[in-house]
Design a protein around this motif. Sequence first.
Motif, PDB file in Angstrom:
ATOM      1  N   LYS A 189      -4.419   7.005  -2.133  1.00  0.00           N
ATOM      2  CA  LYS A 189      -4.027   5.688  -1.624  1.00  0.00           C
ATOM      3  C   LYS A 189      -4.157   4.659  -2.739  1.00  0.00           C
ATOM      4  CE  LYS A 189      -4.972   6.602   3.190  1.00  0.00           C
ATOM      5  NZ  LYS A 189      -3.622   6.902   3.514  1.00  0.00           N
ATOM      6  N   LYS A 245       0.853  -1.188   0.000  1.00  0.00           N
ATOM      7  CA  LYS A 245       0.000   0.000   0.000  1.00  0.00           C
ATOM      8  C   LYS A 245       0.887   1.236   0.000  1.00  0.00           C
ATOM      9  CE  LYS A 245      -3.717  -2.311   2.427  1.00  0.00           C
ATOM     10  NZ  LYS A 245      -4.528  -2.394   3.624  1.00  0.00           N
ATOM     11  N   ASN A 257       8.250  10.145   1.316  1.00  0.00           N
ATOM     12  CA  ASN A 257       8.098  10.489   2.737  1.00  0.00           C
ATOM     13  C   ASN A 257       8.698  11.857   3.050  1.00  0.00           C
ATOM     14  OD1 ASN A 257       6.854   7.965   3.191  1.00  0.00           O
ATOM     15  ND2 ASN A 257       8.845   7.014   3.394  1.00  0.00           N
ATOM     16  N   ASP A 267       6.150  -0.615   1.741  1.00  0.00           N
ATOM     17  CA  ASP A 267       4.753  -0.553   2.151  1.00  0.00           C
ATOM     18  C   ASP A 267       4.560   0.640   3.091  1.00  0.00           C
ATOM     19  OD1 ASP A 267       2.092  -1.737   2.235  1.00  0.00           O
ATOM     20  OD2 ASP A 267       2.544  -2.170   4.338  1.00  0.00           O
ATOM     21  N   GLY A 268       3.555   1.454   2.813  1.00  0.00           N
ATOM     22  CA  GLY A 268       3.246   2.608   3.655  1.00  0.00           C
ATOM     23  C   GLY A 268       3.920   3.900   3.229  1.00  0.00           C
TER      24      GLY A 268
END
Length: 71
Positions: A9, A2, A39, A55-56
């Motif tokens: 998303k 994800k 990020n 992921d994330g």
Amino acid sequence: MKLTINGEKKELTSETMTVTELLALQGVEMPDMVSVQINGDFLERDAFDSKVVRDGDEVDFLYFMGGGCSE
């Protein structure tokens, strides 16, 4: 895996993917004209082939546009 890509998303079937592979998967035209932020940190272009998204991660593709006014 994800990810959040440009604020949206997304769920991808691959568990590992480089930034270059992600750009291709997302259909980014002219990836050499795109800056990538992961990020909140900008990624050097020469790291696109080796940086693996996780992921994330929050990924932003930033497009440079020319323009101006003609007089």
